[in-house]
Design a protein around this motif. Structure first.
Motif, PDB file in Angstrom:
ATOM      1  N   ASP A  78     -46.691 -18.711  28.634  1.00 41.57           N
ATOM      2  CA  ASP A  78     -45.317 -18.249  28.401  1.00 41.57           C
ATOM      3  C   ASP A  78     -44.855 -18.581  26.989  1.00 41.57           C
ATOM      4  O   ASP A  78     -45.172 -19.642  26.448  1.00 41.57           O
ATOM      5  N   ARG A  79     -44.074 -17.678  26.426  1.00 45.34           N
ATOM      6  CA  ARG A  79     -43.397 -17.930  25.154  1.00 45.34           C
ATOM      7  C   ARG A  79     -41.937 -18.241  25.484  1.00 45.34           C
ATOM      8  O   ARG A  79     -41.238 -17.408  26.077  1.00 45.34           O
ATOM      9  N   GLY A 135     -39.638 -12.808  26.181  1.00 48.40           N
ATOM     10  CA  GLY A 135     -38.772 -11.716  25.742  1.00 48.40           C
ATOM     11  C   GLY A 135     -37.619 -11.394  26.671  1.00 48.40           C
ATOM     12  O   GLY A 135     -36.792 -10.548  26.351  1.00 48.40           O
ATOM     13  N   ARG A 136     -37.542 -12.068  27.822  1.00 49.41           N
ATOM     14  CA  ARG A 136     -36.445 -11.833  28.768  1.00 49.41           C
ATOM     15  C   ARG A 136     -35.447 -12.964  28.698  1.00 49.41           C
ATOM     16  O   ARG A 136     -35.816 -14.130  28.816  1.00 49.41           O
ATOM     17  N   VAL A 182     -31.068 -27.485  19.966  1.00 47.89           N
ATOM     18  CA  VAL A 182     -32.267 -27.482  19.141  1.00 47.89           C
ATOM     19  C   VAL A 182     -32.926 -26.114  19.257  1.00 47.89           C
ATOM     20  O   VAL A 182     -33.244 -25.668  20.359  1.00 47.89           O
ATOM     21  N   ALA A 183     -33.121 -25.445  18.126  1.00 49.61           N
ATOM     22  CA  ALA A 183     -33.830 -24.157  18.139  1.00 49.61           C
ATOM     23  C   ALA A 183     -35.332 -24.418  18.290  1.00 49.61           C
ATOM     24  O   ALA A 183     -35.860 -25.385  17.741  1.00 49.61           O
ATOM     25  N   PHE A 184     -35.999 -23.564  19.069  1.00 49.31           N
ATOM     26  CA  PHE A 184     -37.452 -23.680  19.208  1.00 49.31           C
ATOM     27  C   PHE A 184     -38.036 -22.336  19.600  1.00 49.31           C
ATOM     28  O   PHE A 184     -37.350 -21.466  20.127  1.00 49.31           O
ATOM     29  N   ASP A 185     -39.306 -22.166  19.307  1.00 48.91           N
ATOM     30  CA  ASP A 185     -40.075 -20.976  19.659  1.00 48.91           C
ATOM     31  C   ASP A 185     -41.489 -21.470  19.906  1.00 48.91           C
ATOM     32  O   ASP A 185     -42.229 -21.759  18.960  1.00 48.91           O
ATOM     33  N   ILE A 186     -41.852 -21.634  21.167  1.00 54.87           N
ATOM     34  CA  ILE A 186     -43.148 -22.213  21.503  1.00 54.87           C
ATOM     35  C   ILE A 186     -43.902 -21.318  22.485  1.00 54.87           C
ATOM     36  O   ILE A 186     -43.305 -20.540  23.231  1.00 54.87           O
ATOM     37  N   ARG A 209     -41.885 -12.307  33.424  1.00 61.45           N
ATOM     38  CA  ARG A 209     -43.305 -12.052  33.647  1.00 61.45           C
ATOM     39  C   ARG A 209     -44.056 -12.370  32.366  1.00 61.45           C
ATOM     40  O   ARG A 209     -43.536 -12.153  31.276  1.00 61.45           O
ATOM     41  N   PRO A 210     -45.281 -12.875  32.496  1.00 65.21           N
ATOM     42  CA  PRO A 210     -46.056 -13.156  31.282  1.00 65.21           C
ATOM     43  C   PRO A 210     -46.391 -11.862  30.569  1.00 65.21           C
ATOM     44  O   PRO A 210     -46.464 -10.794  31.200  1.00 65.21           O
ATOM     45  N   PRO A 211     -46.589 -11.925  29.261  1.00 59.26           N
ATOM     46  CA  PRO A 211     -47.000 -10.718  28.542  1.00 59.26           C
ATOM     47  C   PRO A 211     -48.266 -10.164  29.160  1.00 59.26           C
ATOM     48  O   PRO A 211     -49.227 -10.892  29.371  1.00 59.26           O
ATOM     49  N   GLY A 212     -48.258  -8.899  29.537  1.00 55.38           N
ATOM     50  CA  GLY A 212     -49.449  -8.242  30.055  1.00 55.38           C
ATOM     51  C   GLY A 212     -49.719  -8.421  31.526  1.00 55.38           C
ATOM     52  O   GLY A 212     -50.771  -8.048  32.002  1.00 55.38           O
ATOM     53  N   GLY A 213     -48.795  -8.986  32.320  1.00 54.67           N
ATOM     54  CA  GLY A 213     -49.080  -9.135  33.741  1.00 54.67           C
ATOM     55  C   GLY A 213     -48.059  -9.963  34.475  1.00 54.67           C
ATOM     56  O   GLY A 213     -47.083 -10.404  33.906  1.00 54.67           O
ATOM     57  N   ALA A 214     -48.325 -10.174  35.752  1.00 56.81           N
ATOM     58  CA  ALA A 214     -47.412 -10.944  36.598  1.00 56.81           C
ATOM     59  C   ALA A 214     -48.052 -12.278  36.956  1.00 56.81           C
ATOM     60  O   ALA A 214     -49.258 -12.378  37.067  1.00 56.81           O
TER      61      ALA A 214
END
Length: 117
Positions: free
Chosen positions: A10-11, A25-26, A42-46, A110-115
Protein backbone atom coordinates in the motif's frame (compact mmCIF):
# COMPACT_ATOMS: atom_id res chain seq x y z
CA UNK A 1 -4.00 0.30 20.35
CA UNK A 2 -3.40 1.39 16.80
CA UNK A 3 -5.36 1.08 13.59
CA UNK A 4 -3.85 -0.57 10.50
CA UNK A 5 -3.73 2.18 7.87
CA UNK A 6 -1.63 0.30 5.32
CA UNK A 7 -0.46 -3.25 4.57
CA UNK A 8 2.38 -4.53 2.40
CA UNK A 9 2.31 -2.87 -1.03
CA UNK A 10 0.00 0.00 0.00
CA UNK A 11 0.99 3.60 -0.65
CA UNK A 12 -0.10 5.77 2.29
CA UNK A 13 0.00 9.55 1.85
CA UNK A 14 -0.84 12.45 4.08
CA UNK A 15 -2.64 14.28 2.97
CA UNK A 16 -4.99 15.04 0.05
CA UNK A 17 -6.19 18.58 -0.78
CA UNK A 18 -8.95 18.30 1.82
CA UNK A 19 -6.51 17.12 4.51
CA UNK A 20 -7.58 13.45 4.42
CA UNK A 21 -5.34 10.38 4.55
CA UNK A 22 -4.95 8.64 1.17
CA UNK A 23 -4.32 4.93 0.65
CA UNK A 24 -3.52 3.81 -2.90
CA UNK A 25 -4.94 7.05 -4.31
CA UNK A 26 -8.25 6.79 -2.42
CA UNK A 27 -9.07 9.35 0.23
CA UNK A 28 -10.22 7.90 3.55
CA UNK A 29 -12.93 9.54 5.68
CA UNK A 30 -11.80 8.74 9.20
CA UNK A 31 -14.89 9.59 11.24
CA UNK A 32 -13.42 7.73 14.22
CA UNK A 33 -10.63 10.29 14.77
CA UNK A 34 -10.55 12.03 18.14
CA UNK A 35 -12.63 15.22 18.00
CA UNK A 36 -10.49 18.12 16.80
CA UNK A 37 -7.65 15.96 15.48
CA UNK A 38 -6.43 16.13 11.90
CA UNK A 39 -5.23 12.98 10.09
CA UNK A 40 -1.60 14.06 10.62
CA UNK A 41 0.43 17.14 11.39
CA UNK A 42 3.36 15.35 9.72
CA UNK A 43 3.34 15.03 5.92
CA UNK A 44 4.42 11.64 4.58
CA UNK A 45 4.30 9.53 1.42
CA UNK A 46 5.35 5.94 2.03
CA UNK A 47 4.98 2.52 0.41
CA UNK A 48 4.54 -0.19 3.03
CA UNK A 49 7.00 -3.06 2.50
CA UNK A 50 5.58 -6.59 2.24
CA UNK A 51 5.29 -8.31 5.61
CA UNK A 52 4.82 -5.03 7.49
CA UNK A 53 2.01 -2.67 8.54
CA UNK A 54 1.66 1.12 8.78
CA UNK A 55 -0.13 1.84 12.07
CA UNK A 56 -1.86 5.04 13.21
CA UNK A 57 -3.68 5.90 16.41
CA UNK A 58 -7.19 7.39 16.42
CA UNK A 59 -6.06 10.25 18.71
CA UNK A 60 -3.46 11.49 16.22
CA UNK A 61 -2.33 14.54 18.18
CA UNK A 62 -1.51 12.28 21.15
CA UNK A 63 -0.35 9.05 19.50
CA UNK A 64 3.06 7.44 19.18
CA UNK A 65 2.52 5.51 15.98
CA UNK A 66 4.30 4.75 12.70
CA UNK A 67 4.69 8.47 11.97
CA UNK A 68 6.88 8.84 15.07
CA UNK A 69 9.56 6.61 13.55
CA UNK A 70 9.76 8.03 10.03
CA UNK A 71 13.46 8.33 9.16
CA UNK A 72 14.47 5.71 11.74
CA UNK A 73 15.56 2.13 10.94
CA UNK A 74 12.41 0.31 9.86
CA UNK A 75 10.72 3.60 8.97
CA UNK A 76 7.88 3.10 11.45
CA UNK A 77 6.72 -0.16 9.90
CA UNK A 78 5.46 -2.92 12.21
CA UNK A 79 6.32 -6.51 11.22
CA UNK A 80 3.12 -8.52 10.73
CA UNK A 81 4.48 -11.29 12.95
CA UNK A 82 4.55 -8.82 15.88
CA UNK A 83 0.74 -8.47 15.78
CA UNK A 84 -0.88 -10.78 18.30
CA UNK A 85 -4.59 -9.92 18.09
CA UNK A 86 -7.27 -7.45 17.16
CA UNK A 87 -9.53 -5.22 19.20
CA UNK A 88 -13.21 -6.17 19.17
CA UNK A 89 -14.29 -4.68 22.50
CA UNK A 90 -13.53 -1.58 24.62
CA UNK A 91 -13.48 -1.67 28.41
CA UNK A 92 -12.24 1.88 29.00
CA UNK A 93 -13.29 4.62 29.17
CA UNK A 94 -16.51 3.41 30.77
CA UNK A 95 -18.59 5.76 28.62
CA UNK A 96 -17.40 3.90 25.51
CA UNK A 97 -17.57 0.36 26.89
CA UNK A 98 -18.88 -2.20 24.44
CA UNK A 99 -18.17 -3.98 21.19
CA UNK A 100 -16.53 -2.13 18.31
CA UNK A 101 -18.35 -1.94 14.99
CA UNK A 102 -16.35 -2.03 11.77
CA UNK A 103 -15.81 1.52 10.59
CA UNK A 104 -15.78 0.66 6.89
CA UNK A 105 -13.37 3.58 6.33
CA UNK A 106 -10.93 1.44 4.34
CA UNK A 107 -13.50 -0.73 2.51
CA UNK A 108 -12.99 1.08 -0.81
CA UNK A 109 -9.19 0.92 -0.67
CA UNK A 110 -7.62 -1.58 -3.06
CA UNK A 111 -3.95 -2.15 -3.81
CA UNK A 112 -2.71 -0.92 -7.17
CA UNK A 113 -3.54 -3.61 -9.72
CA UNK A 114 -5.83 -5.81 -7.62
CA UNK A 115 -7.86 -6.54 -4.52
CA UNK A 116 -6.61 -7.64 -1.10
CA UNK A 117 -6.93 -11.41 -0.73
Amino acid sequence: MKRVAGVGGDRVVCCDRRGRLQVNGRSVDEEYLHRGDEPSSVAFDIVVPEGTLWMMGDHRSNSRDSRELLGQPGGGMVPVDMVIGRVDWLGWPLGRMGSLPRSGAFDGVRPPGGAHG
